[in-house]
Design a protein around this motif. Structure first.
Motif, mmCIF file in Angstrom:
data_model
loop_
_atom_site.group_PDB
_atom_site.id
_atom_site.type_symbol
_atom_site.label_atom_id
_atom_site.label_comp_id
_atom_site.label_asym_id
_atom_site.label_seq_id
_atom_site.Cartn_x
_atom_site.Cartn_y
_atom_site.Cartn_z
ATOM 1 N N LYS A 59 6.451 13.883 42.587
ATOM 2 C CA LYS A 59 7.038 14.782 41.586
ATOM 3 C C LYS A 59 6.145 15.991 41.317
ATOM 4 C CE LYS A 59 10.533 12.093 41.039
ATOM 5 N NZ LYS A 59 11.615 12.311 41.958
ATOM 6 N N GLU A 60 4.821 15.791 41.351
ATOM 7 C CA GLU A 60 3.892 16.897 41.097
ATOM 8 C C GLU A 60 4.064 18.009 42.134
ATOM 9 O OE1 GLU A 60 2.329 13.707 42.073
ATOM 10 O OE2 GLU A 60 2.940 13.035 40.085
ATOM 11 N N THR A 61 4.275 17.613 43.367
ATOM 12 C CA THR A 61 4.463 18.591 44.436
ATOM 13 C C THR A 61 5.811 19.276 44.297
ATOM 14 O OG1 THR A 61 3.072 17.246 45.903
ATOM 15 C CG2 THR A 61 4.432 18.941 46.931
ATOM 16 N N LEU A 62 6.852 18.514 43.990
ATOM 17 C CA LEU A 62 8.175 19.108 43.816
ATOM 18 C C LEU A 62 8.166 20.120 42.667
ATOM 19 C CD1 LEU A 62 10.494 15.994 44.299
ATOM 20 C CD2 LEU A 62 10.095 17.865 45.913
ATOM 21 N N GLN A 63 7.430 19.845 41.611
ATOM 22 C CA GLN A 63 7.353 20.759 40.473
ATOM 23 C C GLN A 63 6.696 22.078 40.860
ATOM 24 O OE1 GLN A 63 5.408 18.399 37.492
ATOM 25 N NE2 GLN A 63 7.325 17.432 36.846
ATOM 26 N N LYS A 64 5.802 22.062 41.837
ATOM 27 C CA LYS A 64 5.143 23.283 42.307
ATOM 28 C C LYS A 64 6.128 24.217 43.018
ATOM 29 C CE LYS A 64 0.492 21.474 42.915
ATOM 30 N NZ LYS A 64 -0.588 21.298 43.888
ATOM 31 N N ILE A 65 7.175 23.635 43.591
ATOM 32 C CA ILE A 65 8.151 24.451 44.330
ATOM 33 C C ILE A 65 8.913 25.340 43.371
ATOM 34 C CG2 ILE A 65 10.188 24.385 45.794
ATOM 35 C CD1 ILE A 65 9.021 21.738 46.949
ATOM 36 N N GLY A 66 9.385 24.776 42.265
ATOM 37 C CA GLY A 66 9.955 25.573 41.200
ATOM 38 C C GLY A 66 11.366 26.102 41.390
ATOM 39 N N SER A 67 11.919 26.082 42.552
ATOM 40 C CA SER A 67 13.263 26.650 42.745
ATOM 41 C C SER A 67 14.254 25.585 43.203
ATOM 42 C CB SER A 67 13.207 27.788 43.762
ATOM 43 O OG SER A 67 12.725 27.317 45.001
ATOM 44 N N LEU A 68 14.039 24.366 42.768
ATOM 45 C CA LEU A 68 14.924 23.275 43.180
ATOM 46 C C LEU A 68 16.187 23.280 42.334
ATOM 47 C CD1 LEU A 68 12.367 20.373 43.661
ATOM 48 C CD2 LEU A 68 13.406 21.818 45.410
ATOM 49 N N GLU A 69 17.299 22.958 42.977
ATOM 50 C CA GLU A 69 18.587 22.850 42.310
ATOM 51 C C GLU A 69 19.153 21.461 42.576
ATOM 52 O OE1 GLU A 69 21.062 25.936 43.829
ATOM 53 O OE2 GLU A 69 19.763 27.519 43.091
ATOM 54 N N ASN A 70 20.058 21.047 41.727
ATOM 55 C CA ASN A 70 20.738 19.757 41.903
ATOM 56 C C ASN A 70 19.747 18.632 42.188
ATOM 57 O OD1 ASN A 70 23.221 21.085 41.640
ATOM 58 N ND2 ASN A 70 23.264 21.539 43.812
ATOM 59 N N GLY A 71 18.714 18.557 41.399
ATOM 60 C CA GLY A 71 17.721 17.497 41.588
ATOM 61 C C GLY A 71 16.637 17.898 42.557
ATOM 62 N N ASN A 72 16.805 17.539 43.794
ATOM 63 C CA ASN A 72 15.741 17.757 44.790
ATOM 64 C C ASN A 72 16.199 18.627 45.959
ATOM 65 O OD1 ASN A 72 14.204 16.074 43.216
ATOM 66 N ND2 ASN A 72 14.433 14.310 44.530
ATOM 67 N N THR A 73 17.064 19.584 45.722
ATOM 68 C CA THR A 73 17.584 20.436 46.799
ATOM 69 C C THR A 73 17.064 21.846 46.646
ATOM 70 O OG1 THR A 73 19.579 19.096 46.896
ATOM 71 C CG2 THR A 73 19.677 21.253 47.937
#
Length: 73
Positions: A59-73
């Motif tokens: 989750k920490e890495t996904l939060q760094k992306i910042g432009s996720l939509e619909n959960g993890n897309t």
């Protein structure tokens, strides 16, 4: 060079390019589990590419992306 070596280099290059696009490190991309899907017209013309990250990705890495939509897309 074996087929396996070629595939490994292609995968490494794909991860490096994805890291650049997402603004995270190569190592962080390697921690993620993901697939790429294509939205296409009925004629097969690609409209967009979607990167879908699995729920078990850090989750920490996904939060760094910042432009996720619909959960993890």
């Amino acid at each position: 060079m074996s087929n396996r070596q070629i595939e490994e280099r292609q995968e490494e290059k794909k991860c490096q390019e994805l890291a650049e696009i997402l603004g995270i490190s190569y190592d962080e991309v390697c921690e993620l589990t993901w697939d790429i899907e294509t939205n296409e017209s009925s004629d097969g013309l690609p409209y967009e590419y979607l990167i879908i990250f699995s729920d078990d990705s850090p989750k920490e890495t996904l939060q760094k992306i910042g432009s996720l939509e619909n959960g993890n897309t």
